[in-house]
Motif scaffolding. Structure first.
Motif, PDB file in Angstrom:
ATOM      1  N   ILE A   1      90.361 -53.973  51.827  1.00 12.83           N
ATOM      2  CA  ILE A   1      90.117 -53.050  50.712  1.00 12.83           C
ATOM      3  C   ILE A   1      90.594 -53.668  49.405  1.00 12.83           C
ATOM      4  N   SER A   2      91.771 -54.274  49.426  1.00 11.83           N
ATOM      5  CA  SER A   2      92.300 -54.890  48.212  1.00 11.83           C
ATOM      6  C   SER A   2      91.400 -56.031  47.721  1.00 11.83           C
ATOM      7  N   LYS A   3      90.986 -56.874  48.636  1.00 14.64           N
ATOM      8  CA  LYS A   3      90.165 -58.020  48.255  1.00 14.64           C
ATOM      9  C   LYS A   3      88.787 -57.614  47.741  1.00 14.64           C
ATOM     10  N   ASN A   4      88.295 -56.473  48.200  1.00 12.25           N
ATOM     11  CA  ASN A   4      86.942 -56.055  47.828  1.00 12.25           C
ATOM     12  C   ASN A   4      86.918 -54.860  46.880  1.00 12.25           C
ATOM     13  N   PHE A   5      88.085 -54.466  46.398  1.00  9.09           N
ATOM     14  CA  PHE A   5      88.142 -53.273  45.557  1.00  9.09           C
ATOM     15  C   PHE A   5      87.334 -53.428  44.283  1.00  9.09           C
ATOM     16  N   ASP A   6      87.445 -54.562  43.626  1.00  5.38           N
ATOM     17  CA  ASP A   6      86.730 -54.762  42.363  1.00  5.38           C
ATOM     18  C   ASP A   6      85.226 -54.610  42.549  1.00  5.38           C
ATOM     19  N   ARG A   7      84.707 -55.226  43.597  1.00  2.44           N
ATOM     20  CA  ARG A   7      83.265 -55.136  43.869  1.00  2.44           C
ATOM     21  C   ARG A   7      82.830 -53.700  44.120  1.00  2.44           C
ATOM     22  N   GLU A   8      83.558 -52.998  44.973  1.00  2.00           N
ATOM     23  CA  GLU A   8      83.164 -51.633  45.307  1.00  2.00           C
ATOM     24  C   GLU A   8      83.359 -50.684  44.121  1.00  2.00           C
ATOM     25  N   TRP A   9      84.403 -50.914  43.343  1.00  7.69           N
ATOM     26  CA  TRP A   9      84.618 -50.084  42.149  1.00  7.69           C
ATOM     27  C   TRP A   9      83.431 -50.197  41.193  1.00  7.69           C
ATOM     28  N   LYS A  10      83.003 -51.412  40.932  1.00  8.29           N
ATOM     29  CA  LYS A  10      81.898 -51.643  39.995  1.00  8.29           C
ATOM     30  C   LYS A  10      80.600 -51.040  40.497  1.00  8.29           C
ATOM     31  N   GLN A  11      80.438 -50.982  41.806  1.00 11.72           N
ATOM     32  CA  GLN A  11      79.211 -50.419  42.374  1.00 11.72           C
ATOM     33  C   GLN A  11      79.246 -48.896  42.471  1.00 11.72           C
ATOM     34  N   GLN A  12      80.433 -48.325  42.728  1.00 10.14           N
ATOM     35  CA  GLN A  12      80.493 -46.910  43.074  1.00 10.14           C
ATOM     36  C   GLN A  12      81.080 -45.987  42.005  1.00 10.14           C
ATOM     37  N   ALA A  13      82.077 -46.456  41.263  1.00 12.12           N
ATOM     38  CA  ALA A  13      82.835 -45.556  40.392  1.00 12.12           C
ATOM     39  C   ALA A  13      81.966 -44.812  39.392  1.00 12.12           C
ATOM     40  N   LYS A  14      80.929 -45.469  38.890  1.00 14.75           N
ATOM     41  CA  LYS A  14      80.054 -44.850  37.888  1.00 14.75           C
ATOM     42  C   LYS A  14      79.288 -43.655  38.438  1.00 14.75           C
ATOM     43  N   ASN A  15      79.234 -43.523  39.752  1.00 13.32           N
ATOM     44  CA  ASN A  15      78.488 -42.420  40.376  1.00 13.32           C
ATOM     45  C   ASN A  15      79.324 -41.163  40.584  1.00 13.32           C
ATOM     46  N   TYR A  16      80.615 -41.236  40.284  1.00 14.67           N
ATOM     47  CA  TYR A  16      81.510 -40.129  40.611  1.00 14.67           C
ATOM     48  C   TYR A  16      82.229 -39.590  39.373  1.00 14.67           C
ATOM     49  N   PRO A  17      82.670 -38.314  39.436  1.00 15.39           N
ATOM     50  CA  PRO A  17      83.312 -37.676  38.274  1.00 15.39           C
ATOM     51  C   PRO A  17      84.798 -38.016  38.156  1.00 15.39           C
ATOM     52  N   ILE A  18      85.089 -39.294  37.982  1.00 14.89           N
ATOM     53  CA  ILE A  18      86.475 -39.745  37.889  1.00 14.89           C
ATOM     54  C   ILE A  18      86.909 -39.712  36.427  1.00 14.89           C
ATOM     55  N   ASP A  19      87.957 -38.968  36.150  1.00 13.12           N
ATOM     56  CA  ASP A  19      88.447 -38.780  34.785  1.00 13.12           C
ATOM     57  C   ASP A  19      89.561 -39.799  34.514  1.00 13.12           C
ATOM     58  N   LEU A  20      89.171 -40.988  34.080  1.00 13.52           N
ATOM     59  CA  LEU A  20      90.137 -42.060  33.882  1.00 13.52           C
ATOM     60  C   LEU A  20      91.084 -41.768  32.718  1.00 13.52           C
ATOM     61  N   ALA A  21      90.541 -41.233  31.632  1.00 10.89           N
ATOM     62  CA  ALA A  21      91.389 -40.898  30.483  1.00 10.89           C
ATOM     63  C   ALA A  21      92.396 -39.821  30.867  1.00 10.89           C
ATOM     64  N   GLY A  22      91.944 -38.834  31.641  1.00 10.00           N
ATOM     65  CA  GLY A  22      92.839 -37.769  32.093  1.00 10.00           C
ATOM     66  C   GLY A  22      93.932 -38.298  32.994  1.00 10.00           C
ATOM     67  N   MET A  23      93.603 -39.270  33.848  1.00 10.50           N
ATOM     68  CA  MET A  23      94.617 -39.853  34.730  1.00 10.50           C
ATOM     69  C   MET A  23      95.683 -40.588  33.923  1.00 10.50           C
ATOM     70  N   ARG A  24      95.257 -41.300  32.885  1.00 11.72           N
ATOM     71  CA  ARG A  24      96.242 -41.988  32.050  1.00 11.72           C
ATOM     72  C   ARG A  24      97.190 -40.985  31.393  1.00 11.72           C
ATOM     73  N   GLN A  25      96.648 -39.889  30.880  1.00 14.82           N
ATOM     74  CA  GLN A  25      97.492 -38.851  30.277  1.00 14.82           C
ATOM     75  C   GLN A  25      98.450 -38.252  31.290  1.00 14.82           C
ATOM     76  N   LEU A  26      97.936 -38.006  32.491  1.00 17.26           N
ATOM     77  CA  LEU A  26      98.759 -37.410  33.550  1.00 17.26           C
ATOM     78  C   LEU A  26      99.919 -38.323  33.902  1.00 17.26           C
ATOM     79  N   TYR A  27      99.658 -39.601  34.065  1.00 17.72           N
ATOM     80  CA  TYR A  27     100.709 -40.525  34.470  1.00 17.72           C
ATOM     81  C   TYR A  27     101.752 -40.754  33.378  1.00 17.72           C
ATOM     82  N   TRP A  28     101.367 -40.581  32.121  1.00 18.80           N
ATOM     83  CA  TRP A  28     102.352 -40.669  31.056  1.00 18.80           C
ATOM     84  C   TRP A  28     103.142 -39.368  30.922  1.00 18.80           C
ATOM     85  N   ALA A  29     102.597 -38.271  31.448  1.00 19.75           N
ATOM     86  CA  ALA A  29     103.269 -36.967  31.318  1.00 19.75           C
ATOM     87  C   ALA A  29     104.303 -36.713  32.408  1.00 19.75           C
ATOM     88  N   VAL A  30     104.098 -37.244  33.612  1.00 15.04           N
ATOM     89  CA  VAL A  30     105.015 -36.962  34.715  1.00 15.04           C
ATOM     90  C   VAL A  30     106.307 -37.760  34.562  1.00 15.04           C
TER      91      VAL A  30
END
Length: 347
Positions: free
Chosen positions: A188-217
């Motif tokens: 999974i680690s070795k292939n994460f970049d490839r799968e991320w580039k292929q799949q992430a754009k298809n899903y409702p992942i809130d990257l900006a929200g995650m950054r805010q969340l991690y700075w808030a906790v």
């Protein structure tokens, strides 16, 4: 430290626990309260108060004994098994009048509030491993940080920094959405970049929200059950944190920067279950014990299903914890780890 790992379950017959009904597409549809007779009751003021009161009573005894409190909230679909990391739910959205925040977070935070006194230190982790929910509804989880802290501190005279609120995700498959054709963490680690580039754009992942969340906790939790086979090296103990750091970076989250800023990095779960996949019997061999440390055995405890009566399994367990203790004593490798909580089955 009193460490309480609490679950939201369906349909296991646990008194005073809440439950969530989850459909086949892993989207939650309703909550209920599972009582001691196995009936599933809709949440109401009375059964929520009963749960809160019983939990507060337990916590208060620990506080009187001089213990601090750590809470790790969990969500499980026990009607149709689904790993909680794949459950798709908005923690603040009400279904039939109640949300995850209403039936899990608020009762536990209120219980903590009733139990603690000045000087008691609290770590309250809002979730465990629910990556799909956190990555989609990060802005809603963000709302729960201040909400939970306020509930715990309400009416109390506490020292600054005594109440910490955290978020906890699995060490890999952080986002819950990205699929892989093998389960090997190394693959999974070795292939994460490839799968991320292929799949992430298809899903409702809130990257900006995650950054805010991690700075808030205040606390960044990691659930870490990597396969560590007999004779594993000392250096291997860093591996799950390296994988976690790698995957978080795809949301623009720099784990080491967060730690340097004062956030506490905690391994929320670490340990060895010794069970098979269905949790009804002991693992068949040592490779399974070491390769699937997250497989435990269902309650209640009984001697016939104690995996550590097997001398080979118990020797491996001692090796794991001896290595872990040395790792922690020497600073936990490349990471400034503030704590580690052990999960296990048996005695």
């Amino acid at each position: 430290m009193l460490y309480i790992k609490l679950y939201l379950l369906l349909p296991a017959p646990l008194s005073g626990r809440a439950a969530v009904t989850v459909s086949s597409n892993t989207t939650s549809s309703a909550c209920c309260d599972r009582n001691e007779w196995g009936s599933c009751e809709a949440p109401n003021k009375d059964n929520i108060e009963r749960f809160t009161g019983l939990l507060a009573k337990c916590m208060k005894k620990a506080v009187i004994a001089g213990k601090n409190i750590a809470v790790l909230a969990h969500l499980d679909n026990m009607q149709q098994y689904t790993w909680r990391n794949l459950l798709q739910f908005n923690p603040t959205q009400k279904k039939n009048g109640y949300s995850y925040a209403d039936v899990v977070i608020a009762p536990m935070a209120n219980a903590v509030n009733r139990a603690i006194r000045r000087g008691t230190k609290v770590v309250f982790t809002l979730n465990g491993e629910t990556g799909k929910s956190v990555s989609q509804y990060a802005s809603q989880w963000l709302k729960l940080v201040a909400y939970t802290k306020n509930l715990i501190k309400r009416g109390k005279s506490l020292n600054n920094g005594d109440v910490l609120v955290g978020i906890s995700l699995n060490y890999n498959k952080v986002y819950g959405w990205i699929d892989f054709d093998r389960i090997s963490p190394e693959y999974i680690s070795k292939n994460f970049d490839r799968e991320w580039k292929q799949q992430a754009k298809n899903y409702p992942i809130d990257l900006a929200g995650m950054r805010q969340l991690y700075w808030a906790v205040d606390v960044i939790g990691v659930s870490a059950y990597p396969p560590l086979y007999p004779g594993f090296s000392y250096a291997a103990l860093d591996t799950p944190l390296k994988y976690h750091e790698q995957e978080l970076s795809y949301a623009g989250i720099n784990l080491r920067q967060l730690i340097s800023s004062g956030k506490k990095l905690v391994i929320s779960e670490w340990g060895l279950g010794g069970g098979d996949e269905d949790g009804n019997s002991i693992a068949k061999n040592l490779q399974d014990v070491a390769g699937h440390p997250f497989f435990g055995l269902w309650y209640p405890y009984d001697t016939w299903k104690d995996p550590w009566k097997n001398q080979q399994y118990n020797s491996y367990r001692r090796y794991l914890y001896d290595m872990t203790s040395k790792w922690l004593k020497n600073g936990a490798g490349a990471y400034k780890l503030s704590g580690l909580y052990v999960w296990t089955a048996g005695r």
